[in-house]
Design a protein around this motif. Structure first.
Motif, PDB file in Angstrom:
ATOM      1  N   SER A  27       6.962 -18.705  -3.412  1.00  0.00           N
ATOM      2  CA  SER A  27       7.233 -18.341  -1.876  1.00  0.00           C
ATOM      3  C   SER A  27       6.038 -17.417  -1.314  1.00  0.00           C
ATOM      4  CB  SER A  27       8.497 -17.692  -1.362  1.00  0.00           C
ATOM      5  OG  SER A  27       8.550 -16.155  -2.053  1.00  0.00           O
ATOM      6  N   PRO A  28       5.602 -17.199  -0.396  1.00  0.00           N
ATOM      7  CA  PRO A  28       4.456 -16.537   0.285  1.00  0.00           C
ATOM      8  C   PRO A  28       4.932 -15.117   0.106  1.00  0.00           C
ATOM      9  CG  PRO A  28       4.904 -18.096   1.948  1.00  0.00           C
ATOM     10  CD  PRO A  28       5.923 -18.333   0.729  1.00  0.00           C
ATOM     11  N   GLN A  29       6.485 -14.531   0.067  1.00  0.00           N
ATOM     12  CA  GLN A  29       6.752 -13.165   0.131  1.00  0.00           C
ATOM     13  C   GLN A  29       6.649 -12.804  -1.545  1.00  0.00           C
ATOM     14  OE1 GLN A  29       8.503 -15.837   1.553  1.00  0.00           O
ATOM     15  NE2 GLN A  29       8.632 -14.956   3.594  1.00  0.00           N
ATOM     16  N   LEU A  30       6.898 -13.440  -2.260  1.00  0.00           N
ATOM     17  CA  LEU A  30       6.811 -13.321  -3.693  1.00  0.00           C
ATOM     18  C   LEU A  30       5.584 -13.224  -4.296  1.00  0.00           C
ATOM     19  CD1 LEU A  30       8.233 -12.923  -6.178  1.00  0.00           C
ATOM     20  CD2 LEU A  30       8.664 -15.078  -6.866  1.00  0.00           C
ATOM     21  N   GLN A  31       4.380 -14.074  -3.841  1.00  0.00           N
ATOM     22  CA  GLN A  31       3.194 -14.064  -4.084  1.00  0.00           C
ATOM     23  C   GLN A  31       2.973 -12.706  -3.564  1.00  0.00           C
ATOM     24  OE1 GLN A  31       0.573 -17.342  -3.024  1.00  0.00           O
ATOM     25  NE2 GLN A  31      -1.390 -15.755  -2.950  1.00  0.00           N
ATOM     26  N   TRP A  32       3.017 -12.218  -2.367  1.00  0.00           N
ATOM     27  CA  TRP A  32       2.633 -10.914  -1.605  1.00  0.00           C
ATOM     28  C   TRP A  32       3.046  -9.715  -2.603  1.00  0.00           C
ATOM     29  CZ3 TRP A  32       4.003  -6.211  -0.524  1.00  0.00           C
ATOM     30  CH2 TRP A  32       3.285  -5.576   0.456  1.00  0.00           C
ATOM     31  N   LEU A  59       3.784  -9.995  -5.819  1.00  0.00           N
ATOM     32  CA  LEU A  59       3.254  -9.947  -6.808  1.00  0.00           C
ATOM     33  C   LEU A  59       1.529  -9.366  -6.987  1.00  0.00           C
ATOM     34  CD1 LEU A  59       4.353 -13.203  -8.508  1.00  0.00           C
ATOM     35  CD2 LEU A  59       4.489 -11.104  -9.487  1.00  0.00           C
ATOM     36  N   GLN A  60       0.890  -9.777  -5.658  1.00  0.00           N
ATOM     37  CA  GLN A  60      -0.325  -9.280  -5.415  1.00  0.00           C
ATOM     38  C   GLN A  60      -0.393  -7.577  -5.183  1.00  0.00           C
ATOM     39  OE1 GLN A  60      -1.396 -12.498  -2.658  1.00  0.00           O
ATOM     40  NE2 GLN A  60      -3.312 -11.720  -3.022  1.00  0.00           N
ATOM     41  N   ALA A  61       0.692  -7.312  -4.484  1.00  0.00           N
ATOM     42  CA  ALA A  61       0.857  -5.813  -4.308  1.00  0.00           C
ATOM     43  C   ALA A  61       1.260  -4.994  -5.674  1.00  0.00           C
ATOM     44  CB  ALA A  61       2.085  -5.537  -3.510  1.00  0.00           C
ATOM     45  N   LEU A  62       1.918  -5.578  -6.634  1.00  0.00           N
ATOM     46  CA  LEU A  62       2.233  -4.902  -7.697  1.00  0.00           C
ATOM     47  C   LEU A  62       1.288  -4.867  -9.039  1.00  0.00           C
ATOM     48  CD1 LEU A  62       5.689  -6.690  -8.546  1.00  0.00           C
ATOM     49  CD2 LEU A  62       5.204  -4.213  -8.264  1.00  0.00           C
ATOM     50  N   ALA A  63       0.014  -5.896  -8.550  1.00  0.00           N
ATOM     51  CA  ALA A  63      -1.086  -5.930  -9.237  1.00  0.00           C
ATOM     52  C   ALA A  63      -2.346  -4.987  -9.028  1.00  0.00           C
ATOM     53  CB  ALA A  63      -1.801  -7.491  -9.335  1.00  0.00           C
ATOM     54  N   GLN A  64      -2.030  -4.165  -7.828  1.00  0.00           N
ATOM     55  CA  GLN A  64      -3.130  -3.382  -7.272  1.00  0.00           C
ATOM     56  C   GLN A  64      -2.945  -1.898  -7.809  1.00  0.00           C
ATOM     57  OE1 GLN A  64      -5.135  -4.875  -5.541  1.00  0.00           O
ATOM     58  NE2 GLN A  64      -3.871  -6.672  -6.013  1.00  0.00           N
ATOM     59  N   ASP A  65      -4.195  -1.168  -7.970  1.00  0.00           N
ATOM     60  CA  ASP A  65      -4.108   0.335  -8.376  1.00  0.00           C
ATOM     61  C   ASP A  65      -3.126   1.119  -7.519  1.00  0.00           C
ATOM     62  OD1 ASP A  65      -5.582   1.886  -6.068  1.00  0.00           O
ATOM     63  OD2 ASP A  65      -6.682  -0.176  -6.676  1.00  0.00           O
ATOM     64  N   SER A  66      -2.776   2.257  -7.899  1.00  0.00           N
ATOM     65  CA  SER A  66      -1.680   2.849  -7.103  1.00  0.00           C
ATOM     66  C   SER A  66      -2.107   3.548  -5.637  1.00  0.00           C
ATOM     67  CB  SER A  66      -1.327   4.448  -8.122  1.00  0.00           C
ATOM     68  OG  SER A  66      -2.497   5.118  -8.333  1.00  0.00           O
ATOM     69  N   GLU A  67      -3.590   3.682  -5.312  1.00  0.00           N
ATOM     70  CA  GLU A  67      -3.694   4.158  -4.353  1.00  0.00           C
ATOM     71  C   GLU A  67      -3.715   2.963  -3.132  1.00  0.00           C
ATOM     72  OE1 GLU A  67      -4.121   7.262  -3.382  1.00  0.00           O
ATOM     73  OE2 GLU A  67      -3.815   7.713  -5.495  1.00  0.00           O
ATOM     74  N   THR A  68      -4.125   1.744  -3.777  1.00  0.00           N
ATOM     75  CA  THR A  68      -3.936   0.624  -2.769  1.00  0.00           C
ATOM     76  C   THR A  68      -2.391   0.240  -2.461  1.00  0.00           C
ATOM     77  OG1 THR A  68      -5.810  -0.412  -3.611  1.00  0.00           O
ATOM     78  CG2 THR A  68      -4.324  -1.911  -2.508  1.00  0.00           C
ATOM     79  N   GLN A  69      -1.503   0.723  -3.381  1.00  0.00           N
ATOM     80  CA  GLN A  69      -0.027   0.200  -3.231  1.00  0.00           C
ATOM     81  C   GLN A  69       0.447   1.143  -2.391  1.00  0.00           C
ATOM     82  OE1 GLN A  69       0.835   0.638  -7.481  1.00  0.00           O
ATOM     83  NE2 GLN A  69       1.332  -1.664  -7.648  1.00  0.00           N
ATOM     84  N   PHE A  70      -0.096   2.570  -2.578  1.00  0.00           N
ATOM     85  CA  PHE A  70       0.402   3.423  -1.312  1.00  0.00           C
ATOM     86  C   PHE A  70       0.011   3.166   0.085  1.00  0.00           C
ATOM     87  CE2 PHE A  70      -0.318   6.778  -5.037  1.00  0.00           C
ATOM     88  CZ  PHE A  70       1.065   6.661  -5.672  1.00  0.00           C
ATOM     89  N   ALA A  71      -1.245   2.705   0.034  1.00  0.00           N
ATOM     90  CA  ALA A  71      -1.772   2.155   1.305  1.00  0.00           C
ATOM     91  C   ALA A  71      -0.930   0.761   1.877  1.00  0.00           C
ATOM     92  CB  ALA A  71      -3.170   1.998   1.418  1.00  0.00           C
ATOM     93  N   LEU A  72      -0.421   0.032   1.019  1.00  0.00           N
ATOM     94  CA  LEU A  72       0.354  -1.129   1.406  1.00  0.00           C
ATOM     95  C   LEU A  72       1.636  -0.805   1.847  1.00  0.00           C
ATOM     96  CD1 LEU A  72      -0.665  -3.565  -1.405  1.00  0.00           C
ATOM     97  CD2 LEU A  72      -1.275  -3.741   0.935  1.00  0.00           C
ATOM     98  N   TYR A  73       2.186   0.401   1.408  1.00  0.00           N
ATOM     99  CA  TYR A  73       3.498   0.528   1.801  1.00  0.00           C
ATOM    100  C   TYR A  73       3.428   1.922   2.837  1.00  0.00           C
ATOM    101  CZ  TYR A  73       5.830  -2.799  -0.682  1.00  0.00           C
ATOM    102  OH  TYR A  73       6.426  -3.952  -1.309  1.00  0.00           O
ATOM    103  N   GLN A  74       2.306   2.503   2.944  1.00  0.00           N
ATOM    104  CA  GLN A  74       2.353   3.635   4.003  1.00  0.00           C
ATOM    105  C   GLN A  74       3.006   4.756   3.686  1.00  0.00           C
ATOM    106  OE1 GLN A  74       2.384   2.487   8.006  1.00  0.00           O
ATOM    107  NE2 GLN A  74       1.603   0.264   7.613  1.00  0.00           N
TER     108      GLN A  74
END
Length: 140
Positions: free
Chosen positions: A9-14, A16-31
């Motif tokens: 699903s697009p949500q599960l792909q999103w 997985l892509q979020a989980l694959a990122q470095d921590s700073e990118t993850q923090f930015a994705l979740y604000q």
């Protein structure tokens, strides 16, 4: 036994892509910093649970990631910003997420941020009662 891989699903792909990122990118994705770890894995679990009943048995790659996450569920020290930045556990999550995406021919780049506005209730000004009333109305 050969396992079939379902289309994600697009949500599960999103997720997985979020989980694959470095921590700073993850923090930015979740604000946020303090809740990002929980939010990342809770979203992943939510999207997996929305799939068919036999989804994990047909998708061993995702089942492996799910097992890794579950192995530390409820254990303090794995679900904070410091762990996301420095722990081997979070490096394993990122690596496995990238492998899943690569194995399915999906992008490993950072996904677009969630089109939501995050409001921390502790940060609402005292005269922000109208905003809180509006948010409660939206949640209904």
């Amino acid at each position: 036994m050969e396992y079939k891989q379902a289309e994600l699903s697009p949500q599960l792909q999103w997720s997985l892509q979020a989980l694959a990122q470095d921590s700073e990118t993850q923090f930015a994705l979740y604000q946020c910093y303090n809740e990002a770890a929980d939010d990342l894995v809770l979203d992943f679990e939510t999207y997996v649970l929305r799939e068919d009943e036999n989804f994990l048995s047909l998708n061993q790659d995702i089942a492996q990631l799910d097992d890794l996450i579950e192995s530390k569920s409820g254990i303090q020290g794995f679900w904070n910003a410091e762990a996301m930045r420095n722990s081997e556990f979070w490096q394993e999550i990122r690596l496995l997420s990238k492998q899943i995406l690569d194995g399915r021919g999906l992008p490993t780049s950072a996904p677009e941020p969630i089109p939501n506005i995050f409001i921390n209730v502790d940060e609402v000004p005292k005269d922000g009662w109208k905003l809180l009333k509006f948010v409660r109305w939206l949640v209904r």
